[in-house]
Scaffold this motif. Structure first.
Motif, PDB file in Angstrom:
ATOM      1  N   ILE A 117       0.806  -1.223   0.000  1.00 41.26           N
ATOM      2  CA  ILE A 117       0.000   0.000   0.000  1.00 41.26           C
ATOM      3  C   ILE A 117       0.840   1.274   0.000  1.00 41.26           C
ATOM      4  CG2 ILE A 117      -0.309   0.155   2.521  1.00 41.26           C
ATOM      5  CD1 ILE A 117      -3.293   0.829   1.733  1.00 41.26           C
ATOM      6  N   SER A 118       2.028   1.203   0.565  1.00 40.53           N
ATOM      7  CA  SER A 118       2.835   2.425   0.607  1.00 40.53           C
ATOM      8  C   SER A 118       3.776   2.511  -0.594  1.00 40.53           C
ATOM      9  CB  SER A 118       3.654   2.460   1.897  1.00 40.53           C
ATOM     10  OG  SER A 118       4.597   1.408   1.858  1.00 40.53           O
ATOM     11  N   ASP A 119       3.705   1.536  -1.491  1.00 36.78           N
ATOM     12  CA  ASP A 119       4.617   1.530  -2.639  1.00 36.78           C
ATOM     13  C   ASP A 119       3.997   2.262  -3.820  1.00 36.78           C
ATOM     14  OD1 ASP A 119       6.036  -0.122  -0.982  1.00 36.78           O
ATOM     15  OD2 ASP A 119       5.382  -1.971  -1.971  1.00 36.78           O
ATOM     16  N   GLU A 120       4.877   2.642  -4.734  1.00 37.64           N
ATOM     17  CA  GLU A 120       4.385   3.183  -6.006  1.00 37.64           C
ATOM     18  C   GLU A 120       4.230   1.982  -6.929  1.00 37.64           C
ATOM     19  OE1 GLU A 120       6.168   6.511  -8.591  1.00 37.64           O
ATOM     20  OE2 GLU A 120       7.117   6.694  -6.625  1.00 37.64           O
ATOM     21  N   VAL A 121       3.033   1.720  -7.397  1.00 39.57           N
ATOM     22  CA  VAL A 121       2.815   0.556  -8.263  1.00 39.57           C
ATOM     23  C   VAL A 121       2.076   1.017  -9.517  1.00 39.57           C
ATOM     24  CG1 VAL A 121       1.909  -1.791  -8.384  1.00 39.57           C
ATOM     25  CG2 VAL A 121       2.577  -0.863  -6.180  1.00 39.57           C
ATOM     26  N   TYR A 122       2.658   0.776 -10.663  1.00 38.51           N
ATOM     27  CA  TYR A 122       2.019   1.271 -11.892  1.00 38.51           C
ATOM     28  C   TYR A 122       2.527   0.505 -13.118  1.00 38.51           C
ATOM     29  CZ  TYR A 122       6.439   3.852 -12.163  1.00 38.51           C
ATOM     30  OH  TYR A 122       7.767   4.179 -12.193  1.00 38.51           O
ATOM     31  N   ILE A 123       1.816   0.722 -14.216  1.00 37.07           N
ATOM     32  CA  ILE A 123       2.246   0.158 -15.504  1.00 37.07           C
ATOM     33  C   ILE A 123       2.874   1.292 -16.306  1.00 37.07           C
ATOM     34  CG2 ILE A 123       1.438  -0.831 -17.679  1.00 37.07           C
ATOM     35  CD1 ILE A 123      -0.978  -1.940 -15.981  1.00 37.07           C
ATOM     36  N   GLN A 124       4.059   1.049 -16.791  1.00 35.12           N
ATOM     37  CA  GLN A 124       4.723   2.073 -17.608  1.00 35.12           C
ATOM     38  C   GLN A 124       4.859   1.573 -19.049  1.00 35.12           C
ATOM     39  OE1 GLN A 124       6.044   5.382 -16.808  1.00 35.12           O
ATOM     40  NE2 GLN A 124       5.780   5.222 -19.022  1.00 35.12           N
ATOM     41  N   PRO A 125       4.075   2.142 -19.984  1.00 34.10           N
ATOM     42  CA  PRO A 125       4.268   1.724 -21.378  1.00 34.10           C
ATOM     43  C   PRO A 125       5.640   2.165 -21.863  1.00 34.10           C
ATOM     44  CG  PRO A 125       2.244   3.010 -21.106  1.00 34.10           C
ATOM     45  CD  PRO A 125       3.036   3.177 -19.854  1.00 34.10           C
ATOM     46  N   GLU A 126       6.358   1.256 -22.504  1.00 29.21           N
ATOM     47  CA  GLU A 126       7.666   1.622 -23.072  1.00 29.21           C
ATOM     48  C   GLU A 126       7.768   1.062 -24.486  1.00 29.21           C
ATOM     49  OE1 GLU A 126      10.537  -0.246 -20.439  1.00 29.21           O
ATOM     50  OE2 GLU A 126      10.380  -2.116 -21.552  1.00 29.21           O
ATOM     51  N   PRO A 127       8.577   1.701 -25.332  1.00 20.29           N
ATOM     52  CA  PRO A 127       8.694   1.208 -26.714  1.00 20.29           C
ATOM     53  C   PRO A 127       9.252  -0.207 -26.731  1.00 20.29           C
ATOM     54  CG  PRO A 127       9.908   3.283 -26.404  1.00 20.29           C
ATOM     55  CD  PRO A 127       9.403   2.876 -25.059  1.00 20.29           C
ATOM     56  N   LEU A 128       8.864  -0.978 -27.748  1.00 22.44           N
ATOM     57  CA  LEU A 128       9.375  -2.344 -27.864  1.00 22.44           C
ATOM     58  C   LEU A 128      10.764  -2.364 -28.478  1.00 22.44           C
ATOM     59  CD1 LEU A 128       6.157  -4.126 -29.165  1.00 22.44           C
ATOM     60  CD2 LEU A 128       7.342  -4.631 -27.029  1.00 22.44           C
ATOM     61  N   GLY A 129      11.001  -1.461 -29.430  1.00 19.47           N
ATOM     62  CA  GLY A 129      12.286  -1.441 -30.139  1.00 19.47           C
ATOM     63  C   GLY A 129      12.044  -1.207 -31.613  1.00 19.47           C
ATOM     64  N   VAL A 130      12.397  -2.210 -32.433  1.00 17.23           N
ATOM     65  CA  VAL A 130      12.227  -2.064 -33.882  1.00 17.23           C
ATOM     66  C   VAL A 130      11.058  -2.939 -34.347  1.00 17.23           C
ATOM     67  CG1 VAL A 130      13.362  -2.139 -36.136  1.00 17.23           C
ATOM     68  CG2 VAL A 130      14.715  -1.764 -34.064  1.00 17.23           C
ATOM     69  N   VAL A 131      10.099  -2.310 -34.990  1.00 16.41           N
ATOM     70  CA  VAL A 131       8.897  -3.011 -35.456  1.00 16.41           C
ATOM     71  C   VAL A 131       8.976  -3.179 -36.971  1.00 16.41           C
ATOM     72  CG1 VAL A 131       6.379  -2.833 -35.680  1.00 16.41           C
ATOM     73  CG2 VAL A 131       7.493  -2.070 -33.567  1.00 16.41           C
ATOM     74  N   LEU A 132       8.600  -4.349 -37.458  1.00 17.68           N
ATOM     75  CA  LEU A 132       8.478  -4.553 -38.908  1.00 17.68           C
ATOM     76  C   LEU A 132       6.996  -4.532 -39.265  1.00 17.68           C
ATOM     77  CD1 LEU A 132       9.493  -5.400 -41.756  1.00 17.68           C
ATOM     78  CD2 LEU A 132       9.407  -7.783 -40.984  1.00 17.68           C
ATOM     79  N   ILE A 133       6.620  -3.636 -40.175  1.00 19.96           N
ATOM     80  CA  ILE A 133       5.222  -3.597 -40.640  1.00 19.96           C
ATOM     81  C   ILE A 133       5.191  -4.116 -42.073  1.00 19.96           C
ATOM     82  CG2 ILE A 133       3.274  -2.098 -41.250  1.00 19.96           C
ATOM     83  CD1 ILE A 133       4.112  -0.238 -38.969  1.00 19.96           C
TER      84      ILE A 133
END
Ligand code: NAD
Length: 492
Positions: free
Chosen positions: A96-112
């Motif tokens: 409860i006293s911690d910072e808990v979250y989801i951080q979106p970060e880039p994956l790297g190199v994407v091939l489309i």
């Protein structure tokens, strides 16, 4: 570009990514604005190219290719700071006293890897999300829509050329790219090649999004307004000459309404494309002679109720309806991807559901009925990428609806925030302070019954903190600390 240079292209994109310059929001927004500028400044080249590739009219291209793309770019720019921000999650009492979250970060190199039927949209919409998510991207447009691919070669004049290279070419080029290591592969195309893409990705444990196709069933209930239903189906089927991944592939209906369905579709074809679709500006062409021959071969053994006229020299096939089609007929064995609409008579909604469930899960499933019960039954007893009642295709326009298939029609999804999430790593973060060690006593050996009881109390309770967050947090913490100290007094 020579094949042996392709590994370097992927490497260069990785080096550009590793500089970290794609991470700040300002860079991403600027690239998205540049992408918008590409579309605006090259609009004429794009519409000319699509006229040559698929006989799309200028307004048709603006409506079906560019409008949605512009909407996606605007949405990404407007929401990027929120999408990128840490996403707090509910905690348990132990954290409860911690910072808990989801951080979106880039994956790297994407091939489309893009397909040819909406060659701008299916190539650049994933790119919007990939840029927004902070990735480097290697873009591989379809070689089949060759004129549009030429225009897409100009992208690096607008975007960071090292971060977003474009590779044109055919199957050998795609295969060479697939040998390289990427952090995500986003493929749009047929299921057979989808399997090859996944196989290649597996070698590097690269995750994939597969936007595939298949046969989209369209059930028409006898208790519905057939005039309106058939008008909407006619639009959904013959737009882009039937070369739309979510177009209704075939109709299921009771024999008693088949004649009326045929007549209503005939009326709508005339309304949309005149008596002579061949000379009408908004009626498209089959992409090439290979696909033309493939589609014509599907007529075999079925009765033509409307259309059927064709001209190989122009890759023209008239809007066509086949009637009394059997499940065993050739046209029912593969995705049609052309302006041919078979009607398969069935006995009612239960048989329609059985028919659908005996086949691969479709990308889209359409039901036309004025009965809410029938619609809800179709939803609860079938599965598909999307289900639409009383309309076709239109779900594509809602950016908040994840767009993608299930089973044989694909995996993963995109549009709006879904593209951003799909091409981000959603990293779990927890930041604890080094103090309050007493609170952790119950997890360290020896594991006594008392500690287990406390663990149950602390771990099984979810806490979602709102505005009174800090007050609640501090109070709970003090109470918890006191409680723990009481149970486990510090050793002297
Ligand atoms: P396509 O022939 O343009 O192929 C797509 C890409 O795959 C191209 O870049 C090509 O170079 C590559 N490719 C082809 N054969 C390959 C091979 N043997 N090995 C490696 N790469 C290869 O497109 P297509 O497959 O004819 O596209 C039509 C299909 O795509 C239909 O099934 C349609 O339903 C589906 N589609 C799905 C969506 C969606 O969003 N789900 C959108 C558009 C099209």
């Amino acid at each position: 570009m020579p094949l042996e240079q392709l590994p370097l292209v992927a490497l260069q994109a990785r080096k550009a990514f590793q500089t970290g310059r794609s991470k700040p929001i300002d860079f991403r927004v600027q690239q998205l604005k540049n992408l918008q500028r590409f579309i605006t400044e090259k609009q004429k080249d794009i519409t000319d190219a699509l006229k040559k590739d698929l006989h799309k009219s200028e307004n048709g291209t603006l409506l079906y290719e560019l409008l949605g793309l512009e909407g996606e770019i605007n949405m990404a720019i407007a929401n990027l700071s929120v999408w990128m921000a840490p996403r707090p999650v509910a905690k348990n009492l132990l954290t409860i006293s911690d910072e808990v979250y989801i951080q979106p970060e880039p994956l790297g190199v994407v091939l489309i890897i893009g397909a040819w039927n909406y060659p701008i949209t299916v190539t650049l919409q994933p790119l919007v999300g990939a840029i927004a998510a902070g990735n480097a991207v290697v873009v591989k447009p379809s070689e089949v829509s060759c004129h549009t691919a030429k225009v897409l070669e100009l992208l690096p004049l607008y975007l960071d050329p090292e971060m977003y290279p474009v590779v044109t070419g055919g199957v050998p080029e795609t295969q060479e790219l697939l040998k390289q290591r990427f952090d995500h592969i986003f493929y749009t195309g047929n299921s057979m090649v989808g399997k090859l893409v996944m196989e290649a990705a597996a070698r590097h444990l690269t995750p994939v999004t597969l936007e595939l196709g298949g046969k989209n069933p369209c059930y028409i209930d006898k208790d519905c307004d057939l005039e309106i239903a058939c008008r909407r189906i006619t639009w959904g089927k013959y737009i882009n000459c039937g070369q739309t991944c979510i177009s209704p592939d075939y109709i299921l209906c009771e024999p008693s309404i088949q004649d009326k369905v045929v007549e209503e579709i005939r009326k709508s074809i005339k309304e949309f494309y005149t008596d002579d679709p061949k000379t009408f500006i908004d009626y498209g062409r089959i992409i090439n002679q290979r696909h033309f021959k493939r589609i014509i071969a599907l007529f075999e053994g079925s009765t033509v109720a409307i259309g059927g006229e064709n001209d190989e020299s122009q890759c023209y096939i008239a809007p066509t309806v086949l009637r009394d089609v059997t499940p065993e007929s050739k046209v029912m064995q593969e995705e049609i991807f052309g302006p041919v609409l078979p009607i398969v008579p069935i006995k009612g909604v239960n048989e329609a559901i059985q028919f659908i469930n005996e086949r691969e899960k479709p990308l889209a499933l359409y039901v036309f009925s004025s009965s809410n019960k029938v619609i809800k039954q179709m939803i609860s007893e079938t599965s598909s990428g999307a289900l639409l009642a009383n309309d076709c295709l239109i779900h594509y326009t809602i950016s908040d609806l994840p767009f993608g298939g299930v089973g044989n029609s694909g995996m993963g999804c995109y549009h709006g925030k879904s593209t951003f999430d799909q091409l981000s790593h959603l990293r779990s973060c927890l930041i604890k302070r080094l103090g309050m060690e007493q609170l952790n006593g119950m997890r360290y050996p020896p594991h006594t019954a008392e500690k287990l009881r406390l663990a149950r109390l602390l771990l099984l309770k979810q806490v979602s903190l709102g505005r009174v967050r800090h007050l609640v947090q501090a109070t709970t913490l003090i109470m918890l600390a006191a409680f723990v100290v009481l149970l486990f007094p510090p050793a002297n």
